[in-house]
Design a protein around this motif. Sequence first.
Motif, PDB file in Angstrom:
ATOM      1  N   UNK A 223      -2.561 -15.488 -13.193  1.00  0.00           N
ATOM      2  CA  UNK A 223      -3.247 -14.615 -12.427  1.00  0.00           C
ATOM      3  C   UNK A 223      -2.202 -13.090 -11.944  1.00  0.00           C
ATOM      4  N   UNK A 224      -2.936 -11.961 -12.440  1.00  0.00           N
ATOM      5  CA  UNK A 224      -2.174 -10.889 -11.913  1.00  0.00           C
ATOM      6  C   UNK A 224      -2.996 -10.271 -10.879  1.00  0.00           C
ATOM      7  N   UNK A 225      -2.097 -10.197  -9.646  1.00  0.00           N
ATOM      8  CA  UNK A 225      -2.974  -9.629  -8.697  1.00  0.00           C
ATOM      9  C   UNK A 225      -2.080  -8.213  -8.189  1.00  0.00           C
ATOM     10  N   UNK A 226      -3.032  -7.334  -7.770  1.00  0.00           N
ATOM     11  CA  UNK A 226      -2.180  -6.066  -6.955  1.00  0.00           C
ATOM     12  C   UNK A 226      -2.364  -6.214  -5.350  1.00  0.00           C
ATOM     13  N   UNK A 227      -1.655  -6.731  -4.638  1.00  0.00           N
ATOM     14  CA  UNK A 227      -1.698  -7.135  -3.212  1.00  0.00           C
ATOM     15  C   UNK A 227      -1.640  -5.567  -2.506  1.00  0.00           C
ATOM     16  N   UNK A 228      -2.649  -5.826  -1.499  1.00  0.00           N
ATOM     17  CA  UNK A 228      -2.581  -4.250  -0.673  1.00  0.00           C
ATOM     18  C   UNK A 228      -1.420  -4.004  -0.046  1.00  0.00           C
ATOM     19  N   UNK A 229      -0.569  -5.106   0.279  1.00  0.00           N
ATOM     20  CA  UNK A 229       0.690  -4.503   0.844  1.00  0.00           C
ATOM     21  C   UNK A 229       1.860  -3.727  -0.061  1.00  0.00           C
ATOM     22  N   UNK A 230       1.314  -3.819  -1.259  1.00  0.00           N
ATOM     23  CA  UNK A 230       2.309  -3.145  -2.415  1.00  0.00           C
ATOM     24  C   UNK A 230       2.628  -3.798  -3.638  1.00  0.00           C
ATOM     25  N   UNK A 231       3.208  -4.994  -3.453  1.00  0.00           N
ATOM     26  CA  UNK A 231       3.777  -5.759  -4.590  1.00  0.00           C
ATOM     27  C   UNK A 231       2.449  -6.292  -5.440  1.00  0.00           C
ATOM     28  N   UNK A 232       2.952  -6.269  -6.854  1.00  0.00           N
ATOM     29  CA  UNK A 232       2.068  -6.946  -7.642  1.00  0.00           C
ATOM     30  C   UNK A 232       2.720  -8.368  -8.038  1.00  0.00           C
ATOM     31  N   UNK A 233       1.755  -9.311  -8.289  1.00  0.00           N
ATOM     32  CA  UNK A 233       2.233 -10.619  -8.207  1.00  0.00           C
ATOM     33  C   UNK A 233       1.589 -11.117  -9.453  1.00  0.00           C
ATOM     34  N   UNK A 234       2.254 -12.213 -10.174  1.00  0.00           N
ATOM     35  CA  UNK A 234       2.053 -12.877 -11.168  1.00  0.00           C
ATOM     36  C   UNK A 234       1.988 -14.203 -11.037  1.00  0.00           C
ATOM     37  N   UNK A 235       0.893 -15.203 -10.913  1.00  0.00           N
ATOM     38  CA  UNK A 235       0.772 -16.496 -10.177  1.00  0.00           C
ATOM     39  C   UNK A 235       0.396 -17.366 -11.597  1.00  0.00           C
ATOM     40  N   UNK A 257      10.483 -14.045 -11.599  1.00  0.00           N
ATOM     41  CA  UNK A 257      11.399 -13.798 -10.174  1.00  0.00           C
ATOM     42  C   UNK A 257      11.089 -12.897  -9.252  1.00  0.00           C
ATOM     43  N   UNK A 258      10.442 -11.787  -9.988  1.00  0.00           N
ATOM     44  CA  UNK A 258       9.815 -10.532  -9.011  1.00  0.00           C
ATOM     45  C   UNK A 258       8.854 -11.089  -8.254  1.00  0.00           C
ATOM     46  N   UNK A 259       7.978 -11.875  -8.761  1.00  0.00           N
ATOM     47  CA  UNK A 259       6.905 -12.405  -7.948  1.00  0.00           C
ATOM     48  C   UNK A 259       7.449 -13.276  -6.792  1.00  0.00           C
ATOM     49  N   UNK A 260       8.335 -14.075  -6.928  1.00  0.00           N
ATOM     50  CA  UNK A 260       8.887 -14.940  -6.028  1.00  0.00           C
ATOM     51  C   UNK A 260       9.535 -14.054  -4.853  1.00  0.00           C
ATOM     52  N   UNK A 261      10.171 -13.103  -5.308  1.00  0.00           N
ATOM     53  CA  UNK A 261      10.901 -12.241  -4.239  1.00  0.00           C
ATOM     54  C   UNK A 261       9.863 -11.519  -3.586  1.00  0.00           C
ATOM     55  N   UNK A 262       8.635 -11.109  -4.250  1.00  0.00           N
ATOM     56  CA  UNK A 262       7.748 -10.382  -3.366  1.00  0.00           C
ATOM     57  C   UNK A 262       7.032 -10.997  -2.379  1.00  0.00           C
TER      58      UNK A 262
END
Length: 276
Positions: A223-235, A257-262
């Motif tokens: 799942x590729x999300x563009x969170x309104x707070x800024x980060x892009x998430x891949x779940x 790792x980038x998603x985990x950090x976000x």
Amino acid sequence: MGTPLGDFIRAKRDSIQPTELGLPERGRRRSPGLRRSDLAARAGISVEYLTRIEQGRDRNPSVQIVNALADALSLGPEERNHLRYLVKITGSECGAHPRPAPASREVRPGVLQTLRLLEPGIAAVTNRLGDVLARTPGYELVFGACGLLDTDTPNLTRYVFTDPAARSFFADWDAIADEQAFDLWLGPSIENCVWLTTELTPVAGPEFTSRLRRHTVPRRGPLHLRHPAGPELRLLRETLELPTDSQQLTVYLPADAATAQALESLRTPVRLRAIS
């Protein structure tokens, strides 16, 4: 009037090129895909009988016919399961018309307790109609800011097809829309599926109805999300089926790792110190 079974067979036939099955091209056609006569020949049935199935005039084909059509269309395992399910619900339509009714929103105490054990992770209990029945605070952190949870009875299917914010939030909106439309065929009951489609069709329009008729089996990737707070998430999504409840418990895990950090930054926002 067509049926879900007839729509699926016709959609699959239209999506297959003759050369994919080793059949010769026979010049240009007004409609794409495999000829009805070619599919009938491969399945060992008459063109007239195949026409009756596709047009909804025969709603109860035998198991042998269903398997022959699955072989003739070279269906994969998930598509074969879907075909068998459509045979079941198409046959049941011959009886009394079901009275549309909303799905139950009750979640068993044991399931709720399991959900609490998953905190602070991202997890939710849903049904095939898209109702979000219970969720962890982590789920609210990720999905709350996009507007999905703004109503008392949040529904992912309704959100995807009717809220403009969904197209920004889901980077792969088309794939998610395919998933939500397909899952309606696997709804808790025919009655509940009718209830939601009756409510959704007038407001969702052709983006919804065309997918519902297409019967595309989704791949369900990350799942590729563009969170309104800024980060892009891949779940990544791990789903536990709860068949007795017609529900699913889904856990969302960082795909990189980038998603985990976000996600960690969303959980612990930076606090600005007051200037003295």
